[in-house]
Write a protein that holds these residues in place. Structure first.
Motif, PDB file in Angstrom:
ATOM      1  N   GLU A 190      65.915 -23.471 -56.736  1.00  0.00           N
ATOM      2  CA  GLU A 190      64.668 -22.895 -57.241  1.00  0.00           C
ATOM      3  C   GLU A 190      64.017 -23.824 -58.259  1.00  0.00           C
ATOM      4  O   GLU A 190      62.794 -24.030 -58.240  1.00  0.00           O
ATOM      5  CB  GLU A 190      64.947 -21.529 -57.870  1.00  0.00           C
ATOM      6  N   ILE A 191      64.822 -24.374 -59.154  1.00  0.00           N
ATOM      7  CA  ILE A 191      64.283 -25.275 -60.173  1.00  0.00           C
ATOM      8  C   ILE A 191      63.659 -26.504 -59.526  1.00  0.00           C
ATOM      9  O   ILE A 191      62.585 -26.969 -59.930  1.00  0.00           O
ATOM     10  CB  ILE A 191      65.382 -25.659 -61.180  1.00  0.00           C
ATOM     11  N   ALA A 192      64.307 -27.027 -58.501  1.00  0.00           N
ATOM     12  CA  ALA A 192      63.757 -28.196 -57.806  1.00  0.00           C
ATOM     13  C   ALA A 192      62.400 -27.874 -57.189  1.00  0.00           C
ATOM     14  O   ALA A 192      61.453 -28.678 -57.288  1.00  0.00           O
ATOM     15  CB  ALA A 192      64.728 -28.673 -56.734  1.00  0.00           C
ATOM     16  N   LEU A 193      62.270 -26.708 -56.556  1.00  0.00           N
ATOM     17  CA  LEU A 193      60.985 -26.317 -55.974  1.00  0.00           C
ATOM     18  C   LEU A 193      59.925 -26.119 -57.050  1.00  0.00           C
ATOM     19  O   LEU A 193      58.766 -26.519 -56.877  1.00  0.00           O
ATOM     20  CB  LEU A 193      61.148 -25.034 -55.159  1.00  0.00           C
ATOM     21  N   MET A 194      60.305 -25.510 -58.170  1.00  0.00           N
ATOM     22  CA  MET A 194      59.333 -25.269 -59.229  1.00  0.00           C
ATOM     23  C   MET A 194      58.871 -26.574 -59.868  1.00  0.00           C
ATOM     24  O   MET A 194      57.707 -26.699 -60.270  1.00  0.00           O
ATOM     25  CB  MET A 194      59.909 -24.305 -60.266  1.00  0.00           C
ATOM     26  N   LYS A 195      59.756 -27.550 -59.948  1.00  0.00           N
ATOM     27  CA  LYS A 195      59.334 -28.857 -60.454  1.00  0.00           C
ATOM     28  C   LYS A 195      58.343 -29.517 -59.499  1.00  0.00           C
ATOM     29  O   LYS A 195      57.364 -30.155 -59.937  1.00  0.00           O
ATOM     30  CB  LYS A 195      60.553 -29.745 -60.678  1.00  0.00           C
ATOM     31  N   GLN A 196      58.563 -29.366 -58.202  1.00  0.00           N
ATOM     32  CA  GLN A 196      57.612 -29.913 -57.231  1.00  0.00           C
ATOM     33  C   GLN A 196      56.270 -29.203 -57.324  1.00  0.00           C
ATOM     34  O   GLN A 196      55.213 -29.844 -57.281  1.00  0.00           O
ATOM     35  CB  GLN A 196      58.184 -29.783 -55.820  1.00  0.00           C
ATOM     36  N   ALA A 197      56.310 -27.872 -57.425  1.00  0.00           N
ATOM     37  CA  ALA A 197      55.064 -27.109 -57.551  1.00  0.00           C
ATOM     38  C   ALA A 197      54.317 -27.508 -58.822  1.00  0.00           C
ATOM     39  O   ALA A 197      53.085 -27.613 -58.830  1.00  0.00           O
ATOM     40  CB  ALA A 197      55.363 -25.612 -57.550  1.00  0.00           C
ATOM     41  N   ALA A 198      55.049 -27.734 -59.904  1.00  0.00           N
ATOM     42  CA  ALA A 198      54.427 -28.166 -61.156  1.00  0.00           C
ATOM     43  C   ALA A 198      53.789 -29.536 -61.002  1.00  0.00           C
ATOM     44  O   ALA A 198      52.679 -29.782 -61.502  1.00  0.00           O
ATOM     45  CB  ALA A 198      55.470 -28.181 -62.275  1.00  0.00           C
ATOM     46  N   ALA A 199      54.465 -30.449 -60.313  1.00  0.00           N
ATOM     47  CA  ALA A 199      53.915 -31.799 -60.124  1.00  0.00           C
ATOM     48  C   ALA A 199      52.634 -31.760 -59.305  1.00  0.00           C
ATOM     49  O   ALA A 199      51.665 -32.482 -59.604  1.00  0.00           O
ATOM     50  CB  ALA A 199      54.954 -32.687 -59.437  1.00  0.00           C
TER      51      ALA A 199
END
Length: 441
Positions: free
Chosen positions: A181-190
């Motif tokens: 989940e954290i990995a996806l949220m970092k991508q969404a943030a980028a």
């Protein structure tokens, strides 16, 4: 996609149900919604269903049965049948066999058979875990099945003795994000940061708010986001003092500030960023004063964000800075403690500083347990978004009229404090003006 995290979440929920005495959980996905006539809205799965399954199609329901005795726990999905003719029109379907093999369910059946099988699934289960009251159509299905079991009590069959709200357990689980989940949220943030940088480069006097919105939507989709996480707010001039302004139809003027609250969704997970900047690339003196105040308040809130602090602590930190600034700018009178106690600051700052972020932009999870604010733990993700919105008034210095500023970032609580996931979207006055100067000349 690696579907292992979804299976692990199902096992965690089953373990909780088993420890509570056993039972069955029923988690349906969202229905398709008609936009008009024969056109549907773009489909998005229910967040709880997605969290446990990753299965993307409508007309599906997840059934989890906690094992008893020698029986192993089971996860079962009911979904649409494979239909090659319909795939010509609407695209690929997994079908029950494909769903079981791809997503790691123990069994899969046709959605058409669900209502017929449901009474047998419910029979003799100690408890039913279900989100009663969430969807009237599903409530009717569940009630009909429970009544079908009840009429068989003379034959020794028993309905579940208790009904629990499965959302209460899932909300606690969803508060702590796992590595996937954290990995996806970092991508969404980028992706969202890139869109905000694009907006800074594009916005200029004479353009319309919706033109800036179009730049966001373009960048979101270009970088792989499926949807905006919520309707973008692109608010110039006085519109920036409307918290949920979404008309986005005003022509921007020289001297306006532009407040943009826009984030994207990637594989179900949201980002949420707000930036405020002058459309002509230069802050006026009063605009800079308000902006720096909000930025200082955000910095104080971020500094308060750490394990062991409560959800409320960043808000307290931001409010104290804002209150002092409002006094200094002659917007309010009195002491900082007096302004906070009387809540007079709410005239210019009327919302909270944070909300949970995840599968929903205002994500699942309680903020309080009884009278106690939730303690922050590593793995929680929340926004930090103080603001100041100054409408005209006889007692308001005219230089500040219609200045609305909000600065919002997404923050992950870590063992050592927090990680700001959206730091690549410029937010200092120098950084904003420098970027706009390079692009606007």
């Amino acid at each position: 996609m690696d579907y292992t995290p979804f299976r692990q979440r199902r096992l965690s929920l089953l373990e909780h149900i088993a420890k509570a005495g056993g039972g069955i959980a029923i988690i349906p996905t969202a229905p398709e919604r008609v936009r008009n006539r024969d056109t549907a809205f773009p489909y998005r799965a229910d967040s709880y269903f997605h969290y446990l399954s990753g299965f993307p199609e409508p007309d599906a329901v997840l059934v989890l049965i906690a094992g008893r005795g020698d029986d192993a726990p089971r996860s079962i999905v009911f979904c649409r049948d494979k239909d090659l003719d319909k795939e010509i029109w609407d695209g690929f379907r997994f079908g029950p066999d494909g769903a079981r093999e791809t997503f790691g369910f123990d069994a899969a059946h046709s959605f058409k058979d669900f209502e017929a099988q449901l009474p047998d699934l419910l029979t003799d289960q100690p408890a039913l875990w279900y989100s009663l009251g969430h969807d009237a159509a599903w409530d009717a299905r569940i009630t009909a099945a429970l009544n079908a079991v009840r009429v068989q009590t003379r034959n020794g069959k028993r309905p579940p003795a208790a009904i629990h709200d499965v959302r209460a357990v899932l909300d606690r689980m969803r508060l702590l994000k796992d590595d996937s989940e954290i990995a996806l949220m970092k991508q969404a943030a980028a992706i969202a940061c890139a869109a905000h940088r694009r907006a800074l480069a594009f916005a200029a006097p004479g353009k319309y708010e919706y033109e800036v919105e179009a730049e966001f939507l373009h960048e979101f989709r270009r970088r792989g986001s499926q949807f905006p996480a919520y309707p973008p707010i692109v608010a110039s001039g006085a519109n920036a003092c409307v918290l949920h302004y979404v008309d986005n139809n005003r022509q921007m003027r020289d001297g306006d500030l532009l407040l943009i609250d826009a984030g994207c969704e990637l594989d179900g997970y949201a980002s949420d960023i707000t930036r405020t900047f002058p459309v002509n690339g230069r802050f006026s003196g009063p605009q800079a004063d308000v902006y720096d105040l909000v930025l200082d308040a955000q910095s104080a809130a971020i500094a308060a964000l750490k394990p062991g602090a409560t959800f409320h602590d960043p808000h307290d930190a931001a409010v104290r800075v804002l209150a002092q600034g409002m006094i200094d700018m002659k917007l309010l009178e009195g002491s900082v403690d007096g302004v906070i106690e009387s809540e007079s600051y709410k005239r210019y700052y009327m919302h909270r500083t944070s909300h949970w972020l995840g599968l929903d932009v205002h994500d699942a999870g309680e903020y309080k347990t009884g009278d106690e604010w939730v303690a922050l733990k590593p793995g929680m993700v929340l926004t930090i978004e103080p603001g100041c919105y100054i409408r005209p008034g006889d007692d308001v210095p005219q230089a500040f009229w219609n200045i609305g500023v909000r600065i919002e970032d997404d923050a992950l609580v870590t063992a050592g404090g927090c990680e700001v996931l959206t730091s690549k979207a410029p937010k200092t006055i120098a950084g904003i003006e420098q970027l706009m100067k390079r692009t606007h000349g």
